[in-house]
Design a protein around this motif. Structure first.
Motif, PDB file in Angstrom:
ATOM      1  N   MET A   1       0.833  -1.207   0.000  1.00  0.00           N
ATOM      2  CA  MET A   1       0.000   0.000   0.000  1.00  0.00           C
ATOM      3  C   MET A   1       0.866   1.255   0.000  1.00  0.00           C
TER       4      MET A   1
ATOM      5  N   CYS B   1      -2.244   4.380   3.020  1.00  0.00           N
ATOM      6  CA  CYS B   1      -1.651   4.280   1.690  1.00  0.00           C
ATOM      7  C   CYS B   1      -0.679   5.440   1.463  1.00  0.00           C
TER       8      CYS B   1
ATOM      9  N   ILE C   1      -4.028   3.594  -6.153  1.00  0.00           N
ATOM     10  CA  ILE C   1      -4.842   2.800  -5.234  1.00  0.00           C
ATOM     11  C   ILE C   1      -6.253   2.729  -5.814  1.00  0.00           C
TER      12      ILE C   1
END
Length: 467
Positions: A243, A263, A249
């Protein structure tokens, strides 16, 4: 975020401290270590502080702040001011004087009279780590600093320094910022890092030269990552690492905000959330999106609530990646059945109550509500129903019609593992009426079986086991 953290370059900059005690001494030490020229104003001064100023060419003005102003002190000549007195009136006066002149000011232990905060510092120069609680709990910040001091190698600053010397060369060779980031990330994950930390600088330099000479534009990759049921502490270490390094994402509705905040901050975030009868992005378009970003050379984190291979349609997505020749990884996540049942104090299996567990979905691919009802009616079995809130009444009626006991215990777990978790317990014949009564909302997991009876005894969160 109440305060914005920055690093100030204070070499040869003038800084003013109001107060001459032990607290002022500690602040002066930090400023002098940063290369600042320190002036102290106080009627009396601590001996150690006075010696520190003398050794480091600082200045001591033996008077009060008000008298210094009357004698012509020009506050605008100072980059910032720290007030370290026990007199609230003086502290407030200094604060307002600085505010009027747009000078950064900090008042020790008085957050209302601060324009900046002084953090706890882990010094691995040129690597610096600051820990701040915005004045709410300085003791906690110091404890965290102590923990970090014991886990971060003293030599880590060497790595930052060595990398800095090569930064220009790498930038000239790899002109795209995204590609440079990948280059350095790959380098730090190799033996290069250990070579620098262990002072094998010749080996480290050769490793870096080879990596530069062999550098090629990286191909895209997709990380299919299970985000778990909601609690960010349930993420795996591998999930968190991927992440943090992904360029894009692509995330679902069931990914909680606290997890999304973990993230990489500058990553592109693409919402493709899906709810019943409302798909922001159809599944086929999601598949195409993953391929498109990967073909652009990006590292894509497909972040899915729960586990991607348990009613997450992860299999469909990686089939598309396989057909397009895209490299991918799959990171399992804690599925809702495991996470929500554990947080509700309901074991899915138990030697006395259930020797098997079955996962079902109330939202099938063709939209059909049909399930193998006869197979589901089994006394020593736990049924876990995903996405079955809308059809719950019909499902309960079907199970009863096929022979299941109307008084079979049922639990509804809404928003499990999160601070908003709500658990309602009832029976097969009456649980559907509890939905509106208790305002149960999706996402909700349904558990059917005798194990639900154990919640009263094993609900560890209410028994003081939660952290």
């Amino acid at each position: 975020m109440d305060f914005f953290p920055i690093s100030l370059k204070l070499q040869q900059q003038t800084c003013l401290i109001i107060g001459g005690g032990k607290v002022a001494y500690r602040k002066a030490q930090l400023l002098i270590q940063a290369g600042a020229c320190v002036t102290v104003i106080a009627p009396d001064i601590d001996a150690e502080l006075n010696k520190l100023l003398q050794v480091n060419h600082g200045r001591y003005i033996a008077t009060t702040f008000n008298e210094a102003i009357e004698q012509g002190l020009n506050l605008t000549t100072y980059r910032w001011v720290i007030t370290a007195t026990n007199d609230t009136h003086i502290n407030q006066h200094v604060y307002h004087c600085c505010e009027a002149l747009n000078i950064l000011v900090n008042t020790v232990d008085e957050t209302q009279h601060c324009r900046f905060m002084v953090p706890a510092i882990v010094d691995r120069s040129p690597l610096m780590i600051s820990i701040a609680t915005n004045g709410t709990s300085p003791v906690l910040a110091r404890q965290l600093r102590t923990q970090l001091e014991s886990t971060i190698p003293q030599s880590l600053g060497k790595l930052a320094d060595f990398s800095g010397k090569w930064r220009k060369t790498v930038k000239e060779k790899i002109t795209q910022p995204e590609q440079r980031r990948i280059f350095w990330e790959n380098l730090y994950e190799s033996s290069f890092k250990d070579n620098v930390l262990n002072d094998h600088l010749d080996l480290a330099e050769q490793h870096l030269r080879n990596a530069l000479n062999e550098w090629q534009i990286p191909k895209g990759e997709v990380y299919l990552v299970g985000a778990g049921p909601g609690d960010p502490e349930l993420l795996t270490l591998k999930a968190l690492r991927l992440m943090q390094q992904a360029d894009v994402i692509v995330y679902d509705r069931l990914v909680s905000d606290p997890i999304l905040n973990l993230c990489r901050r500058d990553a592109q975030k693409v919402y493709v959330g899906k709810a019943r009868s409302h798909h922001v992005v159809p599944q086929e378009s999601i598949n195409t999106l993953l391929v498109k970003y990967a073909q652009q050379g990006k590292r894509v984190c497909r972040l899915k609530g729960g586990d991607p291979f348990i009613f997450g349609r992860g299999g469909e997505e990686i089939q598309e990646l396989c057909e397009a020749g895209i490299k991918f990884q799959v990171v399992p996540g804690i599925t809702a059945a495991s996470g929500c049942s554990a947080y509700a104090g309901i074991p899915l299996t138990h030697r006395d109550y259930a020797q098997s567990v079955r996962f079902l979905t109330g939202h099938l691919k063709e939209g059909s509500p049909e399930l193998p009802w006869q197979e589901l009616v089994y006394e020593n079995q736990t049924l876990v129903l995903y996405m079955g809130l809308v059809g719950l009444e019909m499902i309960c009626k079907k199970l009863i019609a096929h022979g299941q006991r109307p008084d079979m215990p049922v639990a509804l777990i809404s928003k499990g593992t999160t601070p908003e978790q709500k658990v309602v317990v009832g029976t097969l014949s009456g649980i559907s009426q509890q939905v509106s009564l208790h305002e149960i909302q999706a996402p909700t997991l349904t558990i059917i079986g005798e194990v639900v009876k154990l919640r009263e005894q094993l609900n560890w969160q209410q028994l003081g086991g939660s952290s």
